[in-house]
Design a protein around this motif. Structure first.
Motif, PDB file in Angstrom:
ATOM      1  N   GLU A 160     114.917  44.907  46.824  1.00  0.00           N
ATOM      2  CA  GLU A 160     114.867  44.010  47.896  1.00  0.00           C
ATOM      3  C   GLU A 160     113.640  43.100  47.556  1.00  0.00           C
ATOM      4  O   GLU A 160     114.521  42.064  47.976  1.00  0.00           O
ATOM      5  CB  GLU A 160     114.131  45.418  48.572  1.00  0.00           C
ATOM      6  N   ARG A 161     112.675  43.097  47.080  1.00  0.00           N
ATOM      7  CA  ARG A 161     111.745  42.272  46.771  1.00  0.00           C
ATOM      8  C   ARG A 161     111.372  42.159  45.058  1.00  0.00           C
ATOM      9  O   ARG A 161     110.965  43.318  44.760  1.00  0.00           O
ATOM     10  CB  ARG A 161     110.832  42.235  47.502  1.00  0.00           C
ATOM     11  N   SER A 162     111.266  41.314  44.605  1.00  0.00           N
ATOM     12  CA  SER A 162     110.363  41.426  42.917  1.00  0.00           C
ATOM     13  C   SER A 162     109.478  40.172  42.914  1.00  0.00           C
ATOM     14  O   SER A 162     109.856  39.258  42.965  1.00  0.00           O
ATOM     15  CB  SER A 162     111.131  41.172  41.704  1.00  0.00           C
ATOM     16  N   ILE A 163     107.723  40.503  42.962  1.00  0.00           N
ATOM     17  CA  ILE A 163     107.070  39.521  43.010  1.00  0.00           C
ATOM     18  C   ILE A 163     106.379  40.053  41.574  1.00  0.00           C
ATOM     19  O   ILE A 163     105.666  40.695  41.205  1.00  0.00           O
ATOM     20  CB  ILE A 163     106.056  39.978  43.836  1.00  0.00           C
ATOM     21  N   ASN A 164     106.318  38.228  41.081  1.00  0.00           N
ATOM     22  CA  ASN A 164     105.071  38.556  39.896  1.00  0.00           C
ATOM     23  C   ASN A 164     104.145  37.664  39.875  1.00  0.00           C
ATOM     24  O   ASN A 164     104.136  36.796  40.828  1.00  0.00           O
ATOM     25  CB  ASN A 164     106.180  37.973  38.664  1.00  0.00           C
ATOM     26  N   TYR A 165     103.309  38.412  39.247  1.00  0.00           N
ATOM     27  CA  TYR A 165     101.940  37.837  39.200  1.00  0.00           C
ATOM     28  C   TYR A 165     101.353  37.185  37.372  1.00  0.00           C
ATOM     29  O   TYR A 165     101.522  37.522  36.455  1.00  0.00           O
ATOM     30  CB  TYR A 165     100.609  38.730  39.586  1.00  0.00           C
ATOM     31  N   GLU A 166     101.272  35.630  37.269  1.00  0.00           N
ATOM     32  CA  GLU A 166     100.697  35.439  36.061  1.00  0.00           C
ATOM     33  C   GLU A 166      99.566  34.511  36.539  1.00  0.00           C
ATOM     34  O   GLU A 166      99.387  33.576  37.057  1.00  0.00           O
ATOM     35  CB  GLU A 166     101.543  34.553  35.277  1.00  0.00           C
TER      36      GLU A 166
ATOM     37  N   PRO B 129     107.818  55.961  54.155  1.00  0.00           N
ATOM     38  CA  PRO B 129     108.489  56.534  55.470  1.00  0.00           C
ATOM     39  C   PRO B 129     110.222  56.667  55.491  1.00  0.00           C
ATOM     40  O   PRO B 129     110.455  57.189  55.924  1.00  0.00           O
ATOM     41  CB  PRO B 129     108.205  56.675  56.626  1.00  0.00           C
ATOM     42  N   SER B 130     109.773  54.871  55.338  1.00  0.00           N
ATOM     43  CA  SER B 130     112.232  54.414  54.790  1.00  0.00           C
ATOM     44  C   SER B 130     112.600  54.872  54.485  1.00  0.00           C
ATOM     45  O   SER B 130     114.033  54.897  54.457  1.00  0.00           O
ATOM     46  CB  SER B 130     112.005  53.333  55.359  1.00  0.00           C
ATOM     47  N   GLY B 131     111.988  55.866  52.937  1.00  0.00           N
ATOM     48  CA  GLY B 131     112.600  56.054  51.998  1.00  0.00           C
ATOM     49  C   GLY B 131     112.680  55.548  51.172  1.00  0.00           C
ATOM     50  O   GLY B 131     112.775  55.118  50.106  1.00  0.00           O
ATOM     51  N   GLY B 132     112.292  53.816  51.356  1.00  0.00           N
ATOM     52  CA  GLY B 132     112.117  53.047  49.879  1.00  0.00           C
ATOM     53  C   GLY B 132     110.586  53.317  49.270  1.00  0.00           C
ATOM     54  O   GLY B 132     109.977  54.305  49.824  1.00  0.00           O
ATOM     55  N   TYR B 133     110.478  52.178  48.444  1.00  0.00           N
ATOM     56  CA  TYR B 133     109.130  52.571  47.714  1.00  0.00           C
ATOM     57  C   TYR B 133     108.541  51.608  47.009  1.00  0.00           C
ATOM     58  O   TYR B 133     109.865  50.303  46.902  1.00  0.00           O
ATOM     59  CB  TYR B 133     109.741  53.775  46.446  1.00  0.00           C
ATOM     60  N   ILE B 134     107.791  51.845  46.658  1.00  0.00           N
ATOM     61  CA  ILE B 134     107.609  50.146  45.662  1.00  0.00           C
ATOM     62  C   ILE B 134     106.415  50.693  44.447  1.00  0.00           C
ATOM     63  O   ILE B 134     105.475  51.619  44.139  1.00  0.00           O
ATOM     64  CB  ILE B 134     105.773  50.007  47.026  1.00  0.00           C
ATOM     65  N   THR B 135     106.567  49.924  43.222  1.00  0.00           N
ATOM     66  CA  THR B 135     106.486  50.053  42.135  1.00  0.00           C
ATOM     67  C   THR B 135     105.386  48.769  42.065  1.00  0.00           C
ATOM     68  O   THR B 135     105.739  47.994  41.980  1.00  0.00           O
ATOM     69  CB  THR B 135     107.374  50.239  41.370  1.00  0.00           C
ATOM     70  N   LEU B 136     104.668  49.072  41.427  1.00  0.00           N
ATOM     71  CA  LEU B 136     103.413  48.461  40.633  1.00  0.00           C
ATOM     72  C   LEU B 136     103.849  48.176  39.072  1.00  0.00           C
ATOM     73  O   LEU B 136     102.759  49.728  38.781  1.00  0.00           O
ATOM     74  CB  LEU B 136     102.029  48.509  41.160  1.00  0.00           C
ATOM     75  N   THR B 137     103.618  47.529  37.924  1.00  0.00           N
ATOM     76  CA  THR B 137     103.617  47.465  36.980  1.00  0.00           C
ATOM     77  C   THR B 137     101.985  46.353  36.576  1.00  0.00           C
ATOM     78  O   THR B 137     101.632  45.463  37.253  1.00  0.00           O
ATOM     79  CB  THR B 137     104.916  47.065  36.104  1.00  0.00           C
TER      80      THR B 137
ATOM     81  N   LYS C  95     103.357  42.989  38.297  1.00  0.00           N
ATOM     82  CA  LYS C  95     104.485  42.817  38.860  1.00  0.00           C
ATOM     83  C   LYS C  95     104.302  43.971  40.139  1.00  0.00           C
ATOM     84  O   LYS C  95     103.615  45.463  40.148  1.00  0.00           O
ATOM     85  CB  LYS C  95     105.978  43.163  38.259  1.00  0.00           C
ATOM     86  N   GLN C  96     105.518  43.585  41.338  1.00  0.00           N
ATOM     87  CA  GLN C  96     105.393  44.395  42.161  1.00  0.00           C
ATOM     88  C   GLN C  96     106.778  44.257  42.663  1.00  0.00           C
ATOM     89  O   GLN C  96     107.321  43.462  43.010  1.00  0.00           O
ATOM     90  CB  GLN C  96     104.334  43.783  43.488  1.00  0.00           C
ATOM     91  N   GLU C  97     107.346  45.787  42.655  1.00  0.00           N
ATOM     92  CA  GLU C  97     108.989  45.817  42.973  1.00  0.00           C
ATOM     93  C   GLU C  97     109.096  46.506  44.330  1.00  0.00           C
ATOM     94  O   GLU C  97     107.808  47.724  44.039  1.00  0.00           O
ATOM     95  CB  GLU C  97     109.649  45.660  42.055  1.00  0.00           C
ATOM     96  N   ILE C  98     109.711  46.249  45.615  1.00  0.00           N
ATOM     97  CA  ILE C  98     110.125  46.976  46.936  1.00  0.00           C
ATOM     98  C   ILE C  98     111.997  47.224  46.818  1.00  0.00           C
ATOM     99  O   ILE C  98     112.457  46.404  47.123  1.00  0.00           O
ATOM    100  CB  ILE C  98     109.668  46.404  47.999  1.00  0.00           C
TER     101      ILE C  98
END
Length: 699
Positions: free
Chosen positions: A307-313, A266-274, A296-299
């Motif tokens: 804003e944030r990039s979170i990686n999972y290994e 709702p804020s106008g931002g978005y989240i992507t899931l790889t 990967k999850q990117e905000i």
């Protein structure tokens, strides 16, 4: 119909339940009609309409001989129904549901009445005056399958967006938009799927003729137990391919078909899931497939900036995959019948559907032993878990029971085929499932960006078993010369599973600061075998000081007083213990002891009182008012009235527990707070420190 109660809540299911009978397979659905919580004196009612959803389809299952010829093919009707929820009524208002989007993915009998296949499109939340508080809208798409056919099995329902509308209906307020992978899914029940049911784009080669069949390729290495048959080629030459015309191997690109990849906020931002394919260890090989995992999850902010990039290994310390499974899906089996039954054609079969009873790790087919979660510019965390590698399932036992004085030959038991089924992992099917102890944290480590260890937490667990049950099945064989009255022979399997809890009994947390380690060790003990309540907590810090906390509950043996003996230790006000038990509020602490280095530092006693509830005997709300003016009502609730801490100096401490002779003197100097008035739901609205202090009114 009254359902089971939770700690404080009754769940009531209506007698108007659905049970479609069609001679093949049916699913019954019980409709939740009421939830009543005696702690808060609140009730939630669920209302349904006569329309209901229905999905009715036929599922084919084929079994084939090794030469590819048909052995058996069944066609089974599967039918499910569910009633349409229209409204939820609670003490603050209502929630209403509307269904206006026509689904094209459901099948149903055209002769059925009261069918409505529409999807939920609107949710209205109203207050008790009927004013709209929130208006939620949902939008969908009916997406066709890659085959482009028109039948319901060729369509999928996708949720496109959830947004909000102003209470006057004039302004559309941003919500959430969902974006999916554009690769199209095959139609439901298609054979274009891998060994776990994900799309793999496989096409039978050669294509079956009109009278032909789809037969999966499987691989056999005789007498390897549960590993004898595999649904894919894992690169071990000892496994020989059996006759088949399509592959069950995974394909990462097709596995992503229809997968959620992005959602806006709702804020106008978005989240992507790889996402990427799962990986797991099996027979010394690394296998890719069995679904997907988040890589990967990117905000992003509204302007598109990251804003944030979170990686999972999902790797071990040596960099190799940390995934494990209990065992592979199995598409092979053995046909076992007595010769005199008219079918001597027993032996190895290839099945179109998975024949194994799959076991998982915390609802996931692949259980990971180690996951590294890193955030760009903000260090990383390494989490280690118990996995199928630590706790594999245990195969059950098999049994052949032949009546005394008889022989296997008399029953024409196919012992050779039974032996082959056991040696090749197709029997027993029953297992001792260890999922309860899999997938729980073992160690969590936190590092900064420079790879310095900042914090480490170790967990210790204990399996507490309360009971067990046997699981399994059997096949019955009659004497070939039987007149129907002779005893039968049995061939079966069984496994024992535990009814237990896996309790955290110890944590050890170490924080590293300026090259110094500061460790806090916390130990837990629990109540009786029936209830998972923390009884004691002991905290040992780095200064070797031990802080203890002891909790007492209504069902603790030392507090099970009779009406005549209760005054021996307590004043009559503690008769509320019976009420707490009757209302299933057995997790409500009635006393708490605190200590330092085994010296008692604090002893808190919680005193409850009863007061009439503003509900009639049938549980229907009758409005608000002064609670003390409603003594005629049958229903009563219990809530905290006062908390005393610490012990009065002149109190006599009893070794049985912290409840004391003077605990009911609410004007005691040790009183922490006193509740004077409650609202109609039992919530405190007027309190004071003691009987003589000024009152605080809570609005």
């Amino acid at each position: 119909m009254m359902g089971a109660s939770s700690q404080t809540t009754d769940w009531v299911f209506g007698d108007d339940w659905i049970s479609p009978s069609n001679g093949d397979f049916w699913t019954s659905a019980f409709n939740l009609t009421k939830i009543y919580n005696p702690t808060t004196n609140k009730q939630i009612d669920f209302e349904y309409v006569s329309l209901y959803n229905m999905n009715d389809y036929w599922l084919e299952r084929g079994a084939f001989k090794v030469d590819g010829s048909i052995s058996q093919k069944t066609k089974q009707r599967m039918s499910t129904r569910s009633k349409r929820l229209e409204k939820i009524v609670f003490d603050q208002g209502t929630v209403e549901f509307f269904y206006d989007f026509k689904r094209t993915d459901l099948t149903f009998d055209e002769d059925e009445i009261n069918i409505n296949e529409n999807a939920l499109t609107r949710i209205l939340v109203k207050n008790t005056q009927g004013q709209i508080i929130k208006d939620v809208r949902l939008e969908y798409s009916n997406v066709p399958s890659e085959e482009g056919c028109m039948e319901p099995v060729c369509n999928r329902l996708f949720l496109d967006k959830v947004y909000f509308v102003s209470t006057d209906g004039g302004i559309k307020i941003p919500g959430y938009d969902f974006t999916y992978n554009t690769t199209k899914l095959p139609k439901r029940f298609s054979y274009k799927q891998d060994f776990l049911g994900f799309s793999n784009g496989a096409i039978a080669n050669p294509e079956p003729t009109i009278g032909g069949h789809y037969i999966p390729k499987t691989y056999h290495y005789p007498e390897q137990g549960a590993d004898s048959f595999l649904p894919i080629d894992i690169g071990i030459s000892s496994y020989q391919e059996l006759n088949g015309n399509y592959s069950l191997a995974a394909n990462e690109n097709y596995s992503k078909a229809g997968l959620l990849e992005k959602y806006s906020l709702p804020s106008g931002g978005y989240i992507t899931l790889t996402s990427e394919s799962n990986e797991f260890n099996y027979l010394g090989k690394i296998i890719k497939g069995a679904g997907l995992r988040v890589k990967k999850q990117e905000i992003f902010e509204e302007d598109g900036s990251l804003e944030r990039s979170i990686n999972y290994e999902y790797i071990k310390e040596d960099g190799t995959p940390s995934g494990y499974i209990t065992y592979m899906p199995r598409f092979n089996g053995y046909k076992i019948v007595s010769a005199y039954q008219g079918d001597e054609d027993w032996g190895l079969r290839i099945h179109q559907r998975d024949m194994a009873n799959q076991k998982v790790t915390q609802s996931s087919y692949v259980g990971y032993a180690r996951v590294k979660v890193s955030e760009t510019g903000n260090g990383y965390t390494v989490k280690e878990f118990t996995s199928p590698n630590d706790y594999p399932n245990v195969l059950g036992s098999t049994s052949i029971i032949i009546p005394p004085g008889n022989s296997a030959a008399q029953y024409d038991l196919p012992l050779i085929v039974i032996g082959e089924a056991i040696e090749n992992g197709c029997f027993p099917n029953a297992v001792t499932d260890m999922d309860l102890v899999r997938g729980v944290p073992k160690t969590i480590k936190t590092f900064n960006q420079g790879n310095d260890l900042l914090k480490k937490i170790d967990y210790t667990y204990e399996l507490k078993q309360f009971d067990s049950y046997s699981d399994g099945g059997s096949m019955m064989y009659a004497d070939q010369n039987s007149d129907g009255c002779d005893p039968h022979a049995w061939f079966g399997d069984s496994a024992t599973n535990k009814i237990a809890r896996y309790e955290t009994v110890k944590t050890e947390e170490t924080n590293y600061l300026n090259s110094e380690a500061h460790t806090v060790r916390t130990s837990y003990t629990y109540g009786g075998e029936e209830y998972p309540f923390i009884k004691t907590k002991s905290i040992l810090n780095s200064d070797n000081d031990t802080y203890g906390v002891e909790y007492f509950y209504p069902l603790d043996p030392e507090y099970q007083f009779t009406s005549t003996s209760i005054t021996k230790f307590l004043c009559s006000s503690f008769e509320f213990l019976d009420d707490l038990v009757l209302q299933n509020r057995i997790a409500s602490p009635i006393a708490i002891n605190k200590s330092k280095n085994n010296d008692l530092t604090s002893n808190s006693v919680v005193v409850y009182k009863k007061f009439p509830a503003l509900y009639d005997a049938s549980g229907v709300p009758i409005g608000s008012g002064n609670i003390s003016e409603s003594p005629f009502l049958e229903k009563e609730i219990v809530d905290k009235t006062a908390l005393l801490d610490p012990l009065p100096e002149d109190a006599t401490y009893d070794p049985l527990g912290p409840l004391i002779q003077d605990a009911c003197e609410l004007e005691s100097e040790n009183l922490k707070y006193l509740v004077h008035r409650y609202d109609q739901n039992g919530n405190p609205i007027e309190v004071s420190k003691d009987k003589y202090s000024s009152h605080t009114v809570l609005i």
